[in-house]
Scaffold this active site. Structure first.
Site, PDB file in Angstrom:
ATOM      1  NE  ARG A  50      -3.368  -2.297   2.901  1.00 49.28           N
ATOM      2  CZ  ARG A  50      -4.120  -2.504   3.969  1.00 49.28           C
ATOM      3  NH1 ARG A  50      -4.113  -1.617   4.957  1.00 49.28           N
ATOM      4  NH2 ARG A  50      -4.869  -3.580   4.076  1.00 49.28           N
ATOM      5  CG  ASP A  52      -0.044   5.628   4.009  1.00 50.78           C
ATOM      6  OD1 ASP A  52      -0.771   4.615   4.030  1.00 50.78           O
ATOM      7  OD2 ASP A  52       0.919   5.792   4.780  1.00 50.78           O
ATOM      8  CE1 TYR A 110       7.381   3.535  -0.066  1.00 47.08           C
ATOM      9  CE2 TYR A 110       8.709   1.762   0.878  1.00 47.08           C
ATOM     10  CZ  TYR A 110       7.490   2.251   0.414  1.00 47.08           C
ATOM     11  OH  TYR A 110       6.387   1.440   0.456  1.00 47.08           O
ATOM     12  NE  ARG A 197       3.675  10.262   5.742  1.00 43.49           N
ATOM     13  CZ  ARG A 197       2.350  10.249   5.895  1.00 43.49           C
ATOM     14  NH1 ARG A 197       1.629   9.201   5.471  1.00 43.49           N
ATOM     15  NH2 ARG A 197       1.743  11.272   6.460  1.00 43.49           N
TER      16      ARG A 197
END
Length: 245
Positions: A50, A52, A110, A197
């Site tokens: 997933r 966000d 990422y 994050r």
């Protein structure tokens, strides 16, 4: 049944995230509708993971099963003709029936972009996190090694996380600077909800002096979300690559 692997890029600004939701527009649902228009079949798209709301992808991976006879490499064009401008397939191929975009993945990379300038840049507002206070970049660099390795990352886990096992491995974390732009590149075997994050948010706190780098080990060992920094905004985050054997 044929198993088709897709690699896609998307701007997550207008979507509730990758996963389909009943009362919100997810990228998965848009893709399934586009694929169904091409194959005439009811499709269940399997994503590598997933992302966000507001998070972007440069190379999200997904797969689906079909009885369509369309050549595998042509799916990229057929599906794209039914997609909006902010979602596009970059590559399509047929893979082994056992390939699963999520469970076959070995690691992910990422990239998180911070704009550290006094005035917000309108053209970058959806693709970076604006921090106006000057960051101590060298202090942030010295903090990166604390996160490398296998740790219990419970202190860096967002709410509503369904994982019971919070141990993850980060293989590398780097910081690139280009003028007022800072780019964090993180590779790991898997990530908890909001984990990237929160790590970036904690490093930002180091950069503005709210957290000392010497306290990072205690924050990791504490396994308490309240010890870490903020959850950095979603618009700066990009899923850059998913690795497979």
């Amino acid at each position: 049944m044929r198993n088709i692997k897709l690699i896609m890029e998307y701007d997550g600004t207008s979507y509730s995230g990758f996963q389909s939701q009943e009362n919100a527009l997810g990228i998965q649902g848009v893709l399934e509708k586009a694929i169904e228009s091409v194959t005439g079949e009811k499709i269940k798209l399997i994503g590598s993971g997933r992302t966000d709301k507001g998070v972007h992808a440069l190379a999200q991976v997904a797969n689906f099963f079909t009885e369509s006879s369309i050549p595998a490499e042509r799916f990229v064009y057929a599906i794209n003709s039914n997609l909006p401008d902010d979602i596009k397939i970059k590559h399509s191929e047929e893979v082994d029936a056992n390939f699963h975009s999520r469970f076959s993945a070995r690691k992910k990379r990422y990239r998180y972009i911070v704009y550290n300038g006094k005035i917000e840049r309108p053209l970058y507002r959806n693709f970076s996190y604006h921090i106006s206070k000057k960051l101590d970049v060298e202090e942030i660099r010295k903090s990166l090694p604390y996160f490398i390795g296998t740790h219990d990352f419970k202190s860096f886990m967002g709410p509503k996380t369904k994982f019971k096992d919070t141990i993850r491995t980060i293989y590398s974390i780097e910081l690139e600077q280009n003028g007022e732009f800072l780019e964090f590149i993180i590779e790991g075997n898997n990530f908890l909800r909001h984990m990237v994050r929160i790590i970036v948010g904690t490093l930002i706190f180091v950069g503005i002096g709210k957290i000392k780098k010497e306290d990072l080990q205690d924050i990791i060992n504490g396994k308490d979300r309240s010890l870490a920094g903020i959850t950095a905004h979603p618009e700066g985050l990009f899923l850059e690559k998913v690795y497979y054997d």
